[in-house]
Design a protein around this motif. Structure first.
Motif, PDB file in Angstrom:
ATOM      1  N   TYR A 131     -21.248  20.908 -25.886  1.00  0.00           N
ATOM      2  CA  TYR A 131     -22.158  19.918 -25.341  1.00  0.00           C
ATOM      3  C   TYR A 131     -21.328  18.835 -24.602  1.00  0.00           C
ATOM      4  O   TYR A 131     -21.751  18.201 -23.462  1.00  0.00           O
ATOM      5  CB  TYR A 131     -23.256  19.689 -25.945  1.00  0.00           C
ATOM      6  N   ASP A 132     -20.488  18.131 -25.279  1.00  0.00           N
ATOM      7  CA  ASP A 132     -19.525  17.248 -24.718  1.00  0.00           C
ATOM      8  C   ASP A 132     -18.582  17.603 -23.520  1.00  0.00           C
ATOM      9  O   ASP A 132     -18.939  16.941 -22.488  1.00  0.00           O
ATOM     10  CB  ASP A 132     -18.527  16.571 -25.640  1.00  0.00           C
ATOM     11  N   GLN A 133     -18.443  18.821 -23.592  1.00  0.00           N
ATOM     12  CA  GLN A 133     -17.553  19.397 -22.210  1.00  0.00           C
ATOM     13  C   GLN A 133     -18.725  19.605 -21.240  1.00  0.00           C
ATOM     14  O   GLN A 133     -18.523  19.356 -19.960  1.00  0.00           O
ATOM     15  CB  GLN A 133     -17.065  20.933 -22.699  1.00  0.00           C
ATOM     16  N   LEU A 134     -19.787  20.149 -21.698  1.00  0.00           N
ATOM     17  CA  LEU A 134     -20.943  20.425 -20.541  1.00  0.00           C
ATOM     18  C   LEU A 134     -21.368  19.165 -19.779  1.00  0.00           C
ATOM     19  O   LEU A 134     -21.433  18.950 -18.760  1.00  0.00           O
ATOM     20  CB  LEU A 134     -22.024  21.207 -21.102  1.00  0.00           C
ATOM     21  N   LEU A 135     -21.700  18.104 -20.784  1.00  0.00           N
ATOM     22  CA  LEU A 135     -22.117  16.643 -20.335  1.00  0.00           C
ATOM     23  C   LEU A 135     -21.091  16.278 -19.292  1.00  0.00           C
ATOM     24  O   LEU A 135     -21.504  15.433 -18.462  1.00  0.00           O
ATOM     25  CB  LEU A 135     -22.348  15.962 -21.285  1.00  0.00           C
ATOM     26  N   ALA A 136     -19.813  16.395 -19.449  1.00  0.00           N
ATOM     27  CA  ALA A 136     -18.828  15.766 -18.610  1.00  0.00           C
ATOM     28  C   ALA A 136     -18.742  16.626 -17.087  1.00  0.00           C
ATOM     29  O   ALA A 136     -18.572  15.891 -16.229  1.00  0.00           O
ATOM     30  CB  ALA A 136     -17.357  16.206 -19.048  1.00  0.00           C
ATOM     31  N   ILE A 137     -19.081  17.902 -16.940  1.00  0.00           N
ATOM     32  CA  ILE A 137     -19.138  18.436 -15.598  1.00  0.00           C
ATOM     33  C   ILE A 137     -20.604  18.638 -15.192  1.00  0.00           C
ATOM     34  O   ILE A 137     -20.918  18.736 -13.976  1.00  0.00           O
ATOM     35  CB  ILE A 137     -18.542  19.748 -15.874  1.00  0.00           C
ATOM     36  N   ALA A 138     -21.475  18.533 -16.015  1.00  0.00           N
ATOM     37  CA  ALA A 138     -22.973  18.443 -15.648  1.00  0.00           C
ATOM     38  C   ALA A 138     -23.797  17.498 -16.252  1.00  0.00           C
ATOM     39  O   ALA A 138     -24.751  17.800 -17.253  1.00  0.00           O
ATOM     40  CB  ALA A 138     -23.650  19.864 -15.884  1.00  0.00           C
ATOM     41  N   PRO A 139     -23.621  16.268 -15.928  1.00  0.00           N
ATOM     42  CA  PRO A 139     -24.452  15.003 -16.594  1.00  0.00           C
ATOM     43  C   PRO A 139     -25.520  14.874 -16.385  1.00  0.00           C
ATOM     44  O   PRO A 139     -26.295  14.079 -15.746  1.00  0.00           O
ATOM     45  CB  PRO A 139     -23.570  13.913 -16.176  1.00  0.00           C
TER      46      PRO A 139
END
Length: 398
Positions: free
Chosen positions: A305-313
């Protein structure tokens, strides 16, 4: 006779077929609506193949309309041609009528929001309130987007045309969005007594498979298919024997579909080998972690989710990440993570806050948040669950 069920199951297919036969999306939609209105009057029992009946009736209605509305030679010739033709030759790489219509509606001349709203209306047969819920925007906004999209198609002379192979990648992002939102509406219906609309889930997965066969080298296509399969695999355990909602932590994992899980995991591994991560691939990886073994590795989920939030905030990603934070670091930090998340009208935000507050022992605040979530929920199954949680805390119905 479940005409409403037939409408949900057949509407998108019929519109797609008529769009190919008529070459006019607006005319196709109007003809299908006329055919369903005729079915209400004439059917005492549905025919063996209701979709074929609707298409045939709609086609004939469209021909009649063309003849009535104009006497111009070109229109008369078009009507005669419709009588004479059987199945027009298919041209281009997209063979499935519905998938072709999705790509057609995702024409670059239309705005991204208009593309997906129009396609969900035409292909998914979703009503404006359902689409508005998917977008988390007011219903009049969606209605305006659909009207503007249809007007743009007419004014710009956008024809029902299969895109060439080199055009497909540019049309891909909104197509993926449409399939994702279509599945989501099926997996957690906006309104009504049924929490799950299996017809929409099945259709979204079928179209995602068609898309993966068409574009096997696009990792986000594989990621979306994996995401849908891994989510669908858990569906048998989401509703209890009494029709109640069962959350992930309480689900009987023996009821999960192991064949879909194996297929989804294989697709995730294929995505990892390509090393071109995108939002759908990361979401698929999260669901792969949920379905791997007898318990969820929440630290791995949080890292993803940290990775996802970085590219799709997006606020939705932030909300889902907070759930993982609660499992790894506790409800206090999760509640702090939600402090600046804004999702007006979205019941799952106050529902998440309510759960965290309850875990912190802040019963009064938790009960108020559950009451707020129940008021916002439009699906009866979810509303019942939220009201039951409120009752557990207070001893009274909100």
């Amino acid at each position: 006779m479940d005409l409403a069920g037939i409408y949900r199951a057949e509407y998108g297919r019929c519109v797609a077929t008529l769009a190919r036969l008529l070459g006019d999306i607006n005319l196709a939609e109007e003809a299908v609506q006329d055919a369903f209105a005729t079915a209400v009057e004439k059917w005492q029992e549905p025919p063996p193949n209701p979709g074929a009946w609707i298409v045939t009736t709609a086609r004939n209605r469209a021909i009649d309309r063309l003849r009535r509305e104009t006497t111009r030679e070109a229109k008369h010739a078009q009507a005669l041609l419709l009588y004479a033709q059987d199945e027009p030759e298919e041209v281009g790489p997209v063979r499935d009528d519905q998938l072709r219509l999705i790509f057609t509606c995702c024409h670059p001349a239309l705005s991204p929001d208009a593309r997906t709203a129009l396609t969900l209306r035409l292909l998914g047969g979703l009503e404006v309130p359902e689409i508005a819920r998917a977008y988390l925007v007011p219903e009049p906004t969606i209605q305006q987007r659909i009207v503007r999209a249809k007007k743009k198609i007419k004014e710009a002379g956008i024809s029902y045309r299969v895109p060439h192979a080199h055009e497909l990648p540019d049309r891909l992002p909104p197509v993926l969005t449409v399939l994702y939102l279509m599945f989501n509406e099926g997996y957690a219906a906006t309104a009504g007594p049924e929490h799950i609309r299996t017809d929409l889930c099945a259709e979204a997965i079928r179209l995602a498979r068609e898309l993966a066969a068409l574009m096997p080298d696009e990792p986000e296509v594989l990621g979306l298919l994996a995401l849908l399969l891994l989510t669908e695999a858990r569906r048998p355990a989401r509703i209890g024997a009494g029709g109640e909602l069962v959350l992930l932590a309480d689900q009987d994992r023996t009821r999960w579909n192991r064949a879909l899980i194996a297929e989804g995991h294989d697709l995730v591994r294929r995505c990892l080998r390509r090393n071109r991560p995108g939002p759908y691939q990361i979401q698929a990886a999260i669901n792969a972690v949920h379905t791997d073994g007898d318990a969820t590795d929440w630290r791995q989920v949080l890292a993803l989710y940290d990775q996802l939030l970085a590219i799709a905030p997006t606020p939705i990603v932030a909300l889902n990440r907070a759930v993982a934070v609660a499992e790894v670091h506790g409800p206090g930090l999760a509640l702090a993570a939600l402090e600046h998340v804004e999702l007006p009208g979205y019941h799952r935000l106050p529902a998440a806050r309510a759960d965290l507050l309850a875990r912190l022992g802040r019963t009064e605040e938790a009960a108020a948040a559950y009451a707020e979530a129940a008021d916002l929920a439009t699906n009866e199954t979810e509303r019942d669950y939220l009201q039951s949680r409120h009752t557990e805390l207070t001893g009274r119905t909100p």
